[in-house]
Design a protein around this motif. Sequence first.
Motif, short mmCIF file in Angstrom:
data_model
loop_
_atom_site.label_atom_id
_atom_site.label_comp_id
_atom_site.label_asym_id
_atom_site.label_seq_id
_atom_site.Cartn_x
_atom_site.Cartn_y
_atom_site.Cartn_z
N ASP A 2 0.84 -1.19 0.00
CA ASP A 2 0.00 0.00 0.00
C ASP A 2 0.88 1.25 0.00
O ASP A 2 1.77 1.40 0.85
N LEU A 3 0.64 2.15 -0.95
CA LEU A 3 1.45 3.37 -1.04
C LEU A 3 1.29 4.23 0.21
O LEU A 3 2.25 4.83 0.68
N GLN A 4 0.10 4.29 0.74
CA GLN A 4 -0.13 5.10 1.94
C GLN A 4 0.66 4.55 3.12
O GLN A 4 1.24 5.29 3.90
N THR A 5 0.69 3.22 3.23
CA THR A 5 1.44 2.59 4.32
C THR A 5 2.93 2.80 4.14
O THR A 5 3.67 3.01 5.10
N LEU A 6 3.38 2.77 2.88
CA LEU A 6 4.80 2.96 2.61
C LEU A 6 5.24 4.39 2.92
O LEU A 6 6.30 4.60 3.51
N MET A 34 1.71 9.30 -7.41
CA MET A 34 0.93 8.09 -7.72
C MET A 34 -0.22 7.94 -6.73
O MET A 34 -1.35 7.62 -7.11
N ARG A 35 0.08 8.17 -5.44
CA ARG A 35 -0.97 8.08 -4.42
C ARG A 35 -2.08 9.10 -4.68
O ARG A 35 -3.27 8.76 -4.64
N ASP A 36 -1.69 10.34 -4.96
CA ASP A 36 -2.70 11.38 -5.21
C ASP A 36 -3.52 11.06 -6.45
O ASP A 36 -4.74 11.29 -6.49
#
Length: 477
Positions: A2-6, A34-36
Motif C-alpha cells: 500500500d502506497l499510503q502505508t509505505l 501516484m498516491r494522489d
Amino acid sequence: MDLQTLLKPPHSDGVGYKDPPKLNAILKERLERMRDFLWLYTNVVAGDGPSPANPAYIKDCNTFPLHKQAQKFSCIYDESLAANLKLYLQSIGKFVHTQDLVEYLSIPEHQAHHEPNGQYCDGHKWEDIIYFQQNVFLPVWNHYQTWMTKWKCEGEICVEDVEANAALSGRQIIVWFHDKWVHSSKGAVPQPKGEGASLMVANFISADYGWLHSPDGEESPRVLFWAGKACNRYFMNNDILAHATKAMDILEKWYSHEDYVLTIKDANGNIVLGPDGKPLKEKIPMAEARLPGNPQSLYFPDGHPKAGFFKGMAQILVERGYVDAPKLHAECKDFKCSTDSRGVCCCHQLMYIQPDFVNVESCLETSCRAQSFDVIFLPKFHCKLNFIEQCWGFTKWLYQMKDWSSSEEVLERNVIESLNAIPMDSMQRFTMRSARFIDAYQKGLNGTQAAWAIKKYCGHHVLLQTILDELDCPALP
C-alpha cells in the motif's frame, strides 16, 4: 504494498505514525503523485465525495472526471440571479419561507452559473437617462400610442381595439424597431461583443408584419456583414442612415396605406481603427447656427485673417448680443455649473441654452422627416423597451440547436434560418411585454417596481390602474 502505508507507516498499536522511511527524494515525489492520482480517480470517497465519473474511469481509463474549481463567492451576489430571486419572493406575498428559496434554486435553469458582466449595470439610474426617459421619450410615445396596434393574450394573441383607434385618424401607425445583433463566429454558443471577427445582423421589425421585407420577400433592409477591424469594419452613422433610408423606401413602395414611426436605439457607436491600430478621425465642419431670421456661420469668413477657423464660443455669443461673453470662463470645472447661476456662469452653459443649439436635429431625423417618417430614439440602457432584443434572444436559442460549423457560409445560413423561424405570436408577446414596461414608466414606477408589476400582470398591453394602490403595500418594493 500500500502506497499510503509505505509513505506514512502506522505504529504497531495503531496510534500515530512512524517516521517516514528514508527514500530518495525523486522516488518519494513520484510515489506521492501516484498516491494522489489513485485517490482522485479510483477512490470514490476521496476529494469531494462520491462522483459518478470515478467508476466510469475504472471502466474506461480515457474518461477523466472534471475538476471543480473552488468557488470563492456565493452566486447570490450575482445581480441577475439576485434580481430574479427578489421578483420571485415578492410574487409570493408577505410571508416567505425557507422552503420557497429551496424550491426556486432547485430548478435546473436557476442553478446555472451566472457570469456578472458588470457593464452599464446602473446606467438606467443616471439622472440624464431618467430625464430623457420621462421628459422626451415617454411624451412622444404617448402621442403616437393612440393609433398603434394593441395586443392582448387571452388564450391566443388577439388585437385590442385597433379599429376604434384607427377610426380616430383613418390611418393606423405601425412602429418599426431597429437594432443590430453581433454574433461571434467562434462556436455555436453566442459570445459577447468584441473586436474579433463577428457576424452582425441589423434589421427592422414590427409586431404587425414581423421582419421588414416586401410582400414577395425579394426586398429587405436586413444587413449581414462581418464586423471587426480586420473584416467589414463596423456599423457607423452613415450605415444606419443608409439602412433607414432603404427601410423607408420599401415601406413607401409596398405599404403606403399606413403611417410609420421608426424607433432607433440611442447608443454610442464603435470606434473605428485604422491599419495602424489607431482610431480613425475625420474633420467635419459644423452646420450653420440660426439667429432670429438669419443663419450664423461658426467659422470666420473668407477674407478674414483667420478664415476657415472656428470662431470660438465667446465670439459666437458676442454676435448674438452677449457682449460680456469674453469676460466669462470657457467652461466650469468638470462641466459642473452652479445651479443658481441662471446659465451665465460660463460660455459653455450659455451656449447650451441657445434655442438653435438645443433643438438640433440629427442627420437621421432630418432624413426621416424629408420622407414624411417620424423617428423616436429609445433611452439608453433600456433594452426592455425594444422588443427586438427578445427576438435576438429567441434567435440565439434556435441557433444553438443547430450543428456547429466553422464555415462562415454555414454560419450565415444558420443565423438567417433562425431569424426567419421566430413565430409571429412570439413577436407579439414580446411587444406586449415591452409595452407593459413603457406603461409602467408612464405610471411613475421605477425599474424594480416595473419588473415586479409586469411579472404579476401579464397578458395585456398595459397594466391595471390599481397597480399603484398595490405598490403602497409594505410587502412590495
